[in-house]
Design an enzyme around this catalytic site. Structure first.
Site, PDB file in Angstrom:
ATOM      1  N   GLY A   1      24.393   0.017  32.235  1.00  0.00           N
ATOM      2  CA  GLY A   1      25.371  -0.109  31.148  1.00  0.00           C
ATOM      3  C   GLY A   1      25.196  -1.386  30.337  1.00  0.00           C
TER       4      GLY A   1
ATOM      5  N   GLU B   1      -0.666   8.333  15.328  1.00  0.00           N
ATOM      6  CA  GLU B   1      -1.549   9.464  15.011  1.00  0.00           C
ATOM      7  C   GLU B   1      -2.739   8.997  14.159  1.00  0.00           C
ATOM      8  OE1 GLU B   1       1.771   9.396  14.795  1.00  0.00           O
ATOM      9  OE2 GLU B   1       2.301  10.819  16.375  1.00  0.00           O
TER      10      GLU B   1
ATOM     11  N   GLY C   1       1.873   7.546   2.516  1.00  0.00           N
ATOM     12  CA  GLY C   1       2.052   6.709   3.700  1.00  0.00           C
ATOM     13  C   GLY C   1       0.769   6.749   4.505  1.00  0.00           C
TER      14      GLY C   1
ATOM     15  N   LEU D   1       0.834  -1.200   0.000  1.00  0.00           N
ATOM     16  CA  LEU D   1       0.000   0.000   0.000  1.00  0.00           C
ATOM     17  C   LEU D   1       0.872   1.254   0.000  1.00  0.00           C
ATOM     18  CD1 LEU D   1      -2.889   1.298   0.361  1.00  0.00           C
ATOM     19  CD2 LEU D   1      -2.533   1.112   2.835  1.00  0.00           C
TER      20      LEU D   1
ATOM     21  N   GLU E   1       1.578  -0.114   9.716  1.00  0.00           N
ATOM     22  CA  GLU E   1       0.136  -0.429   9.748  1.00  0.00           C
ATOM     23  C   GLU E   1      -0.675   0.708  10.381  1.00  0.00           C
ATOM     24  OE1 GLU E   1      -1.167  -4.366   9.968  1.00  0.00           O
ATOM     25  OE2 GLU E   1       0.745  -5.192   9.346  1.00  0.00           O
ATOM     26  N   GLY E   2      -0.224   1.920  10.110  1.00  0.00           N
ATOM     27  CA  GLY E   2      -0.875   3.118  10.623  1.00  0.00           C
ATOM     28  C   GLY E   2      -0.145   3.633  11.843  1.00  0.00           C
TER      29      GLY E   2
ATOM     30  N   GLY F   1      -4.907  -6.485  10.663  1.00  0.00           N
ATOM     31  CA  GLY F   1      -3.447  -6.379  10.735  1.00  0.00           C
ATOM     32  C   GLY F   1      -3.020  -5.654  12.000  1.00  0.00           C
TER      33      GLY F   1
HETATM   34  N1  CAA Z   1     -13.268  -0.545   6.345  1.00  0.00           N
HETATM   35  C1  CAA Z   1     -13.944  -0.386   5.175  1.00  0.00           C
HETATM   36  N2  CAA Z   1     -13.988   0.795   4.521  1.00  0.00           N
HETATM   37  C2  CAA Z   1     -13.328   1.842   5.061  1.00  0.00           C
HETATM   38  C3  CAA Z   1     -12.616   1.742   6.267  1.00  0.00           C
HETATM   39  C4  CAA Z   1     -12.604   0.488   6.911  1.00  0.00           C
HETATM   40  N3  CAA Z   1     -11.947   0.317   8.068  1.00  0.00           N
HETATM   41  N4  CAA Z   1     -12.050   2.943   6.556  1.00  0.00           N
HETATM   42  C5  CAA Z   1     -12.406   3.779   5.560  1.00  0.00           C
HETATM   43  N5  CAA Z   1     -13.173   3.107   4.661  1.00  0.00           N
HETATM   44  C6  CAA Z   1     -13.826   3.655   3.460  1.00  0.00           C
HETATM   45  C7  CAA Z   1     -14.665   4.855   3.854  1.00  0.00           C
HETATM   46  O1  CAA Z   1     -15.931   4.462   4.269  1.00  0.00           O
HETATM   47  C8  CAA Z   1     -14.698   5.630   2.551  1.00  0.00           C
HETATM   48  O2  CAA Z   1     -15.641   5.062   1.677  1.00  0.00           O
HETATM   49  P1  CAA Z   1     -16.981   5.883   1.270  1.00  0.00           P
HETATM   50  O3  CAA Z   1     -16.478   7.058   0.492  1.00  0.00           O
HETATM   51  O4  CAA Z   1     -17.753   4.897   0.465  1.00  0.00           O
HETATM   52  O5  CAA Z   1     -17.653   6.266   2.545  1.00  0.00           O
HETATM   53  C9  CAA Z   1     -13.337   5.362   1.930  1.00  0.00           C
HETATM   54  O6  CAA Z   1     -12.847   4.157   2.554  1.00  0.00           O
HETATM   55  C10 CAA Z   1     -12.347   6.471   2.199  1.00  0.00           C
HETATM   56  O7  CAA Z   1     -12.223   6.607   3.594  1.00  0.00           O
HETATM   57  P2  CAA Z   1     -11.870   7.948   4.328  1.00  0.00           P
HETATM   58  O8  CAA Z   1     -12.677   9.078   3.759  1.00  0.00           O
HETATM   59  O9  CAA Z   1     -11.942   7.695   5.783  1.00  0.00           O
HETATM   60  O10 CAA Z   1     -10.342   8.159   3.840  1.00  0.00           O
HETATM   61  P3  CAA Z   1      -9.246   9.153   4.360  1.00  0.00           P
HETATM   62  O11 CAA Z   1      -8.497   9.661   3.200  1.00  0.00           O
HETATM   63  O12 CAA Z   1      -9.812  10.128   5.347  1.00  0.00           O
HETATM   64  O13 CAA Z   1      -8.198   8.155   5.127  1.00  0.00           O
HETATM   65  C11 CAA Z   1      -7.264   6.959   6.960  1.00  0.00           C
HETATM   66  C12 CAA Z   1      -8.528   7.402   6.192  1.00  0.00           C
HETATM   67  C13 CAA Z   1      -7.817   6.255   8.195  1.00  0.00           C
HETATM   68  C14 CAA Z   1      -6.393   8.114   7.369  1.00  0.00           C
HETATM   69  C15 CAA Z   1      -6.496   5.956   6.056  1.00  0.00           C
HETATM   70  O14 CAA Z   1      -5.891   6.613   4.959  1.00  0.00           O
HETATM   71  C16 CAA Z   1      -5.420   5.184   6.795  1.00  0.00           C
HETATM   72  O15 CAA Z   1      -5.716   4.217   7.511  1.00  0.00           O
HETATM   73  N6  CAA Z   1      -4.138   5.567   6.632  1.00  0.00           N
HETATM   74  C17 CAA Z   1      -3.020   4.794   7.161  1.00  0.00           C
HETATM   75  C18 CAA Z   1      -2.545   3.789   6.163  1.00  0.00           C
HETATM   76  C19 CAA Z   1      -1.831   2.657   6.796  1.00  0.00           C
HETATM   77  O16 CAA Z   1      -2.213   2.110   7.818  1.00  0.00           O
HETATM   78  N7  CAA Z   1      -0.763   2.221   6.146  1.00  0.00           N
HETATM   79  C20 CAA Z   1      -0.048   1.074   6.576  1.00  0.00           C
HETATM   80  C21 CAA Z   1       0.720   0.497   5.447  1.00  0.00           C
HETATM   81  S1  CAA Z   1       0.676  -1.237   5.412  1.00  0.00           S
HETATM   82  C22 CAA Z   1       1.925  -1.776   6.398  1.00  0.00           C
HETATM   83  O17 CAA Z   1       2.505  -1.055   7.155  1.00  0.00           O
HETATM   84  C23 CAA Z   1       2.128  -3.217   6.286  1.00  0.00           C
HETATM   85  C24 CAA Z   1       3.458  -3.720   6.639  1.00  0.00           C
HETATM   86  O18 CAA Z   1       4.250  -4.010   5.760  1.00  0.00           O
HETATM   87  C25 CAA Z   1       3.793  -4.033   8.037  1.00  0.00           C
END
Ligand code: CAA
Length: 379
Positions: A340, A367, A131, A125, A363-364, A242
């Site tokens: 130490g 914040e 990010g 992702l 995974e987020g 996750g």
């Molecule tokens: N389940 C299902 N749908 C969801 C959802 C969920 N938990 N959260 C949001 N959605 C849907 C919303 O309902 C919305 O859909 P509709 O328009 O139909 O209502 C759509 O997704 C967009 O959602 P938002 O408007 O809430 O989107 P946003 O731009 O405000 O972002 C956020 C929300 C929570 C900030 C999100 O971008 C986020 O979680 N960011 C962090 C990303 C992340 O965790 N990255 C980790 C990378 S993976 C990793 O680290 C793996 C590894 O290798 C260890």
């Protein structure tokens, strides 16, 4: 409500504890030092059924519950968070996503070897400029009729080079923002797919974190998971589970640090008695133990909600937020208690402190967890 684990859950926890002691502990310092991926150990974890823990036996999994997953993640992470992140990503981001949303053909072809641990998966992702703001995907998947043409770069991908199966989020229609994102199953070796250099990291140095480059990769249409535009919801929904895995990883790092600190405090003498007799040390241990117990309950509650088919997005965000902050605080205190000795590698706690930091980021970030939690609070 009851707080007892079942006999089966206790046995699974014991198996993970034994594995961590006998298979992960030897060599963990060297793997960290040389950034060596724990390949043999991951293969054995697969044979034990720990890479597809919650997948139904029909698809090669162990059919265990999410509570057992938390218990296993805690035990493995006490010793080696570089190995446990592989377990977490494979189980809860890749296998879960494929089992829940994949087609029957996708499950037969991709899920079964992943659940059996014969292959490893990656979840793609994050990008150089996407990010926390995950909707701003720059990677594109242009619809060419029978296939998608995939172009772009993914960053900080766990299992970047050890994986065979990659779930890649990409933008098909930017005008639709999150609704224009698709998730495609990409295989290692597809033409135009290259793996960048391994990141030289502060912590979880044994895990292989890479950037990935896609240059006109032709991905068959049947490799899209779900309907057109389902990719962002797929990512958010799988990340909810996750985050339980990473919360449990943070819990394990914290409880591993406490175990080491207790052991050291009972052995080390200063001012004519063991330092465990000093109130300054006792109060630190009390705070650490209390935070860890609270983190454990949050993790288990999130897992229980998932097991019982109830919404768990807020609970998993709370668990990850609290457990990762606890991991950071607790490991810093464990180093302090060791004085130490804590600053040198042989005593393990400095590695746990370095490993703890990533749990507040991947995974987020903490914040982002607060955004998820506060949105529910304000509903
Ligand atoms: N389940 C299902 N749908 C969801 C959802 C969920 N938990 N959260 C949001 N959605 C849907 C919303 O309902 C919305 O859909 P509709 O328009 O139909 O209502 C759509 O997704 C967009 O959602 P938002 O408007 O809430 O989107 P946003 O731009 O405000 O972002 C956020 C929300 C929570 C900030 C999100 O971008 C986020 O979680 N960011 C962090 C990303 C992340 O965790 N990255 C980790 C990378 S993976 C990793 O680290 C793996 C590894 O290798 C260890």
């Amino acid at each position: 409500m009851h707080f007892e684990l079942s006999e089966e859950q206790k046995m699974i926890r014991q198996a993970a504890r034994d594995f961590a002691q006998t298979e992960l502990k030897p060599g963990v310092i060297e793997r960290d030092e040389h950034q060596k991926f724990p390949a043999e150990q991951i293969k054995k974890l697969g044979e034990l059924g720990f890479l597809g823990m919650m997948v139904s036996p029909q698809y090669g999994g162990s059919g265990m519950d999410a509570i057992s997953y938390v218990l296993v993640m805690e035990e493995l992470s006490k010793i080696d968070a570089s190995a446990s992140v592989v377990v977490s990503v494979n189980n809860s981001l890749v296998c879960y996503g494929l089992e829940k949303y994949g087609s029957e053909e996708q499950k037969q072809k991709y899920l079964i070897p992943l659940a059996k641990g014969e292959k490893i998966g990656a979840f793609c992702l994050s990008e150089p400029e996407a990010g926390s703001d995950a909707t701003s995907q720059r990677t594109t998947a242009i619809d060419m009729g029978d296939h998608y043409l995939l172009n772009g770069t993914k960053n900080w991908i766990t299992n970047g080079s050890s994986a065979s199966t990659y779930l890649v989020m990409a933008q098909t229609d930017a005008s639709k923002r999150s609704h224009g994102i698709n998730v495609l199953i990409v295989e290692k070796g597809m033409e135009g797919f290259t793996i960048g250099a391994k990141e030289n990291k502060m912590g979880i140095r044994g895990s292989d974190t890479h950037s990935l480059m896609f240059n006109d990769v032709k991905v068959p249409k049947e490799n899209r998971i779900g309907e057109d535009g389902f990719g962002f919801k797929f990512a958010m929904s799988t990340l909810e589970g996750g985050r339980i895995g990473i919360a449990a990883q943070a819990l394990g790092i914290a409880s591993g640090a406490l175990e080491l600190a207790v052991q050291y405090a009972k052995e080390r003498t200063a001012f004519g008695k063991t330092i465990a007799n000093l109130q300054a040390i006792q109060f630190k241990l009390a705070d650490m133990a209390t935070d860890i117990e609270a983190a454990r309950l949050l993790c288990l509650r999130a897992a229980w909600l998932k097991d019982n088919g109830k919404p768990y997005g807020q609970a998993s965000a709370m668990a990850k937020l609290f457990a990762s902050e606890t991991a950071m605080k607790t490991t810093i205190e464990a180093v302090q208690i060791h004085g130490g000795y804590g600053f040198v590698k042989e005593y393990h706690v400095e590695r746990l402190m370095r490993d703890a930091k990533i749990t507040q980021i991947y995974e987020g970030t903490s914040e982002i967890q607060k955004i998820v939690i506060s949105r529910e609070v304000l509903k």
